[in-house]
Design an enzyme around this catalytic site. Structure first.
Site, PDB file in Angstrom:
ATOM      1  N   HIS A   1      -7.238  -3.561   4.961  1.00  0.00           N
ATOM      2  CA  HIS A   1      -6.677  -2.200   4.913  1.00  0.00           C
ATOM      3  C   HIS A   1      -7.488  -1.346   3.928  1.00  0.00           C
ATOM      4  O   HIS A   1      -7.879  -0.223   4.229  1.00  0.00           O
ATOM      5  CB  HIS A   1      -5.201  -2.265   4.506  1.00  0.00           C
ATOM      6  CG  HIS A   1      -4.639  -0.962   3.996  1.00  0.00           C
ATOM      7  ND1 HIS A   1      -4.959  -0.450   2.747  1.00  0.00           N
ATOM      8  CD2 HIS A   1      -3.820  -0.053   4.556  1.00  0.00           C
ATOM      9  CE1 HIS A   1      -4.347   0.710   2.587  1.00  0.00           C
ATOM     10  NE2 HIS A   1      -3.645   0.970   3.668  1.00  0.00           N
ATOM     11  N   ASN A   2      -7.751  -1.895   2.757  1.00  0.00           N
ATOM     12  CA  ASN A   2      -8.496  -1.133   1.749  1.00  0.00           C
ATOM     13  C   ASN A   2      -9.932  -0.863   2.197  1.00  0.00           C
ATOM     14  O   ASN A   2     -10.484   0.198   1.921  1.00  0.00           O
ATOM     15  CB  ASN A   2      -8.491  -1.864   0.410  1.00  0.00           C
ATOM     16  CG  ASN A   2      -7.158  -1.741  -0.298  1.00  0.00           C
ATOM     17  OD1 ASN A   2      -6.129  -1.507   0.324  1.00  0.00           O
ATOM     18  ND2 ASN A   2      -7.150  -1.904  -1.606  1.00  0.00           N
TER      19      ASN A   2
ATOM     20  N   LYS B   1      -4.126  -6.777   3.549  1.00  0.00           N
ATOM     21  CA  LYS B   1      -4.175  -5.658   2.594  1.00  0.00           C
ATOM     22  C   LYS B   1      -5.621  -5.361   2.179  1.00  0.00           C
ATOM     23  O   LYS B   1      -6.035  -4.212   2.056  1.00  0.00           O
ATOM     24  CB  LYS B   1      -3.325  -5.969   1.353  1.00  0.00           C
ATOM     25  CG  LYS B   1      -3.469  -4.952   0.207  1.00  0.00           C
ATOM     26  CD  LYS B   1      -2.885  -3.592   0.585  1.00  0.00           C
ATOM     27  CE  LYS B   1      -3.428  -2.409  -0.168  1.00  0.00           C
ATOM     28  NZ  LYS B   1      -3.327  -2.344  -1.589  1.00  0.00           N
TER      29      LYS B   1
ATOM     30  N   GLU C   1      -9.794   1.870   4.544  1.00  0.00           N
ATOM     31  CA  GLU C   1      -9.564   3.086   3.739  1.00  0.00           C
ATOM     32  C   GLU C   1     -10.906   3.606   3.190  1.00  0.00           C
ATOM     33  O   GLU C   1     -11.191   4.802   3.254  1.00  0.00           O
ATOM     34  CB  GLU C   1      -8.591   2.717   2.617  1.00  0.00           C
ATOM     35  CG  GLU C   1      -8.286   3.796   1.609  1.00  0.00           C
ATOM     36  CD  GLU C   1      -7.399   3.236   0.481  1.00  0.00           C
ATOM     37  OE1 GLU C   1      -6.360   2.596   0.767  1.00  0.00           O
ATOM     38  OE2 GLU C   1      -7.751   3.439  -0.701  1.00  0.00           O
TER      39      GLU C   1
ATOM     40  N   SER D   1       0.827  -1.208   0.000  1.00  0.00           N
ATOM     41  CA  SER D   1       0.000   0.000   0.000  1.00  0.00           C
ATOM     42  C   SER D   1       0.855   1.249   0.000  1.00  0.00           C
ATOM     43  O   SER D   1       1.928   1.281   0.570  1.00  0.00           O
ATOM     44  CB  SER D   1      -0.910   0.054   1.226  1.00  0.00           C
ATOM     45  OG  SER D   1      -1.596   1.293   1.228  1.00  0.00           O
TER      46      SER D   1
HETATM   47  P1  NDP Z   1      -1.861  -2.410 -13.338  1.00  0.00           P
HETATM   48  O1  NDP Z   1      -2.739  -3.092 -12.368  1.00  0.00           O
HETATM   49  O2  NDP Z   1      -2.377  -1.287 -14.128  1.00  0.00           O
HETATM   50  O3  NDP Z   1      -1.275  -3.533 -14.330  1.00  0.00           O
HETATM   51  C1  NDP Z   1      -0.450  -3.202 -15.421  1.00  0.00           C
HETATM   52  C2  NDP Z   1       0.699  -4.181 -15.509  1.00  0.00           C
HETATM   53  O4  NDP Z   1       0.192  -5.521 -15.675  1.00  0.00           O
HETATM   54  C3  NDP Z   1       1.560  -3.908 -16.714  1.00  0.00           C
HETATM   55  O5  NDP Z   1       2.894  -4.165 -16.376  1.00  0.00           O
HETATM   56  C4  NDP Z   1       1.039  -4.910 -17.721  1.00  0.00           C
HETATM   57  O6  NDP Z   1       1.935  -5.250 -18.717  1.00  0.00           O
HETATM   58  C5  NDP Z   1       0.808  -6.086 -16.825  1.00  0.00           C
HETATM   59  N1  NDP Z   1      -0.058  -7.094 -17.404  1.00  0.00           N
HETATM   60  C6  NDP Z   1      -1.382  -7.010 -17.645  1.00  0.00           C
HETATM   61  N2  NDP Z   1      -1.826  -8.166 -18.191  1.00  0.00           N
HETATM   62  C7  NDP Z   1      -0.755  -8.985 -18.299  1.00  0.00           C
HETATM   63  C8  NDP Z   1      -0.577 -10.308 -18.745  1.00  0.00           C
HETATM   64  N3  NDP Z   1      -1.604 -11.020 -19.202  1.00  0.00           N
HETATM   65  N4  NDP Z   1       0.665 -10.831 -18.689  1.00  0.00           N
HETATM   66  C9  NDP Z   1       1.689 -10.123 -18.218  1.00  0.00           C
HETATM   67  N5  NDP Z   1       1.594  -8.872 -17.770  1.00  0.00           N
HETATM   68  C10 NDP Z   1       0.371  -8.304 -17.798  1.00  0.00           C
HETATM   69  O7  NDP Z   1      -0.489  -1.959 -12.610  1.00  0.00           O
HETATM   70  P2  NDP Z   1      -0.283  -1.186 -11.236  1.00  0.00           P
HETATM   71  O8  NDP Z   1       1.171  -0.903 -11.180  1.00  0.00           O
HETATM   72  O9  NDP Z   1      -1.245  -0.071 -11.061  1.00  0.00           O
HETATM   73  O10 NDP Z   1      -0.661  -2.283 -10.120  1.00  0.00           O
HETATM   74  C11 NDP Z   1       0.005  -3.522 -10.007  1.00  0.00           C
HETATM   75  C12 NDP Z   1      -0.649  -4.285  -8.854  1.00  0.00           C
HETATM   76  O11 NDP Z   1      -0.492  -3.540  -7.650  1.00  0.00           O
HETATM   77  C13 NDP Z   1      -2.161  -4.495  -9.028  1.00  0.00           C
HETATM   78  O12 NDP Z   1      -2.520  -5.707  -8.439  1.00  0.00           O
HETATM   79  C14 NDP Z   1      -2.751  -3.360  -8.241  1.00  0.00           C
HETATM   80  O13 NDP Z   1      -4.047  -3.652  -7.782  1.00  0.00           O
HETATM   81  C15 NDP Z   1      -1.760  -3.256  -7.082  1.00  0.00           C
HETATM   82  N6  NDP Z   1      -1.708  -1.946  -6.450  1.00  0.00           N
HETATM   83  C16 NDP Z   1      -1.771  -0.799  -7.179  1.00  0.00           C
HETATM   84  C17 NDP Z   1      -1.728   0.439  -6.562  1.00  0.00           C
HETATM   85  C18 NDP Z   1      -1.745   1.696  -7.373  1.00  0.00           C
HETATM   86  O14 NDP Z   1      -1.768   2.775  -6.758  1.00  0.00           O
HETATM   87  N7  NDP Z   1      -1.710   1.654  -8.693  1.00  0.00           N
HETATM   88  C19 NDP Z   1      -1.617   0.550  -5.095  1.00  0.00           C
HETATM   89  C20 NDP Z   1      -1.504  -0.714  -4.435  1.00  0.00           C
HETATM   90  C21 NDP Z   1      -1.567  -1.903  -5.090  1.00  0.00           C
HETATM   91  P3  NDP Z   1       1.979  -4.380 -20.094  1.00  0.00           P
HETATM   92  O15 NDP Z   1       2.870  -3.224 -19.786  1.00  0.00           O
HETATM   93  O16 NDP Z   1       2.596  -5.323 -21.067  1.00  0.00           O
HETATM   94  O17 NDP Z   1       0.599  -4.000 -20.446  1.00  0.00           O
END
Ligand code: NDP
Length: 486
Positions: free
Chosen positions: A187-188, A184, A191, A130
């Site tokens: 936590h959400n 987690k 939130e 988080s």
């Molecule tokens: P996203 O959830 O937007 O996911 C995008 C990433 O996933 C990219 O690297 C993308 O690759 C990859 N991806 C999607 N589909 C596939 C696939 N089939 N095979 C391989 N790679 C794939 O990214 P975030 O950084 O926002 O979040 C990552 C995780 O962290 C999620 O679970 C999210 O819920 C969690 N999280 C996010 C927060 C935030 O503030 N954003 C905060 C806390 C947790 P490509 O570049 O090739 O499309």
């Protein structure tokens, strides 16, 4: 040389967490499905001072670039992308290697993945992260659950890269697989609850108290130096101060007034409410916050209904200063109830899943990095250190004193809101939770009588041992103690 740790998935979270680890001196290998993000990350590592980070566009090369046991953190979109990524990575891994999923994952998926990887000898850790983009880069709250040995191997990295607070790094070993995702998730949910409570405080102060955005900014700034001190209160103060600087907009307008009243969500709040129901844990504050998001989504229906349905047309007059003070106290008291609900849910899930989660440690690792970081988490930690088997935060001596000192303010706020037609589901849900929990007697005797009346569900008596049933329509005939009868 081989890298210390690998990170797969270079969107917002992965890119920043990779740079975080590299900036703490760990050598990091990175990889991503789309190669352009690898280039961007490598470039950022260069720009931020030649950090020890190497990019790979081939999964095999990526995995083989790591020292053993390999430690690979995955940060891709939750769900199927995680399965796809694990499949791609695992085929190049060896016994003893560790795969960590850092996403917001539904915990049964982690249990399943852990089982699937077991025959390969690969350890799987589900780790909630988080703190959003900034937390990932500068120090998030890290909530890992998985095999103890895997945590021990990861610990030096996690401890250095997590947010640092007065009593250590915001990470700890939470328990076996699933526990980290669960903590987690809750936590959400907390939130969601905090955000809804703040929204209700805003609504009451604005509608009933007539506070302007400038005054609200001032009030929230003051609140942030007292018992409510927290990240969400801090950013709320900043939000009220922000003017609309969009090209063509009136620069004197406040941005908050221009934002459509429709809340987005990604689903973790819904999981908490589902889980609370599944485990028979009352969580009215968090549930109300989820309902509020659903109702906010019905913008068009609400606009239509606003022309059909009536509420009070006059707001009772209030003493502004008194109202501000009451709302602060109501917000704080409601928050205690909300955290009590979330922590009780974690405890119940822990009992049912065999996780030994230390609730005081949960509070401690939320003190920094994460969205719900708040000064009062220190007090929650202290309550569970005093009594690890505390039934509820509400009856910890210190919190009980605070609730007892605040309940009149709380009632004034909820009464005023009801009289004014201002919906405060989380304030009132918390207050009802408090009032039900502190009552030795509830009207559940009547409910149980009804259940026996129409369904023969039986009841216990307050004056005698045993299980009873009664023929309710025959005044002269009571069947008496069912156990004795059988
Ligand atoms: P996203 O959830 O937007 O996911 C995008 C990433 O996933 C990219 O690297 C993308 O690759 C990859 N991806 C999607 N589909 C596939 C696939 N089939 N095979 C391989 N790679 C794939 O990214 P975030 O950084 O926002 O979040 C990552 C995780 O962290 C999620 O679970 C999210 O819920 C969690 N999280 C996010 C927060 C935030 O503030 N954003 C905060 C806390 C947790 P490509 O570049 O090739 O499309």
């Amino acid at each position: 040389a081989l890298s210390d740790v690998g990170l797969y998935g270079l969107a917002v979270m992965g890119q920043n967490f990779a740079l975080n680890m590299a900036s703490h001196g760990f050598s990091v290998s990175v990889c991503n499905r789309s190669p352009d993000k690898v280039d961007t990350t490598v470039q950022r590592a260069k720009d931020e001072g030649n950090l020890p980070l190497v990019g790979f566009k081939d999964v095999k090369d990526f995995v083989l670039s790591l020292s053993r046991p390999r430690k690979i953190i995955i940060l891709v979109m939750a769900g199927k992308p995680v399965d796809d990524t694990i499949a791609a990575i695992a085929q190049h891994c060896e016994e003893g290697d560790i795969i960590v999923d850092g996403g917001n994952e539904w915990f049964p998926n982690s249990l399943r993945r852990s089982k699937e990887l077991e025959p390969l000898g690969i350890h799987f850790v589900g780790m909630g992260i988080s703190g959003g983009e900034e937390g990932a880069r500068k120090g998030p709250s890290l909530m890992p659950g998985g095999p103890r040995a895997a945590f021990d191997a990861l610990e030096p990295i996690l401890v250095k890269c997590a947010a640092q607070v007065d009593d250590g790094a915001c990470t700890t070993y939470l328990g076996e697989i699933g526990s980290g995702n669960y903590v987690k998730m809750v936590h959400n949910g907390i939130e969601y609850g905090d955000m809804q409570l703040i929204a209700e405080a805003y609504d009451v102060l604005k509608i009933a108290g007539g506070l302007t955005n400038a005054e609200l900014g001032q009030v929230f700034t003051e609140w942030n130096s007292g018992e409510l001190e927290s990240y969400l209160i801090e950013i709320t103060a900043a939000i009220f101060k922000k003017k609309d600087d969009l090209a063509g907009a009136n620069k004197d307008d406040y941005l908050v007034d221009k934002i459509l009243d429709k809340t987005g969500m990604k689903g973790t709040g819904r999981w908490v409410v589902q889980e609370a129901a599944e485990r028979s844990v009352a969580a009215p504050t968090i549930t109300a916050s989820l309902d509020a998001r659903y109702l906010s989504g019905l913008k068009e229906q609400r606009v239509h209904a606003s022309k059909i349905l009536n509420g009070p047309t006059e707001i009772p007059s209030v003493d502004k200063q008194q109202l501000i003070d009451d709302v602060r106290q109501a917000l704080y008291a409601s928050k205690i109830c909300s955290y009590a609900q979330g922590l009780n849910l974690i405890r119940e899930a822990g009992v049912q899943n065999g996780w030994k989660i230390d609730l005081g440690e949960c509070a401690r690792i939320w003190k920094g990095g994460c969205i719900i970081r708040a000064a009062f988490l220190d007090r929650i930690k202290a309550a569970y250190i005093k009594d690890p088997s505390l039934d509820s935060l509400l009856i910890d001596a210190d919190f009980a004193n605070e609730l007892n000192a605040r309940h009149f303010s709380w009632r004034r706020v909820v009464s005023l809101a009801v009289a004014s037609g201002i919906p405060t589901p989380s304030f009132s849900g918390s207050l009802s939770y408090f009032d039900m929990y502190r009552r030795a007697n509830l009207p559940a005797n009547l409910t149980q009588a009804q259940r026996d009346f129409f369904g023969g569900h039986s009841y216990n008596r307050t004056d005698r041992e045993g299980v009873f049933h009664c023929e309710w329509t025959d005044a002269h005939h009571s069947i008496g103690n069912v156990a004795e009868r059988n």
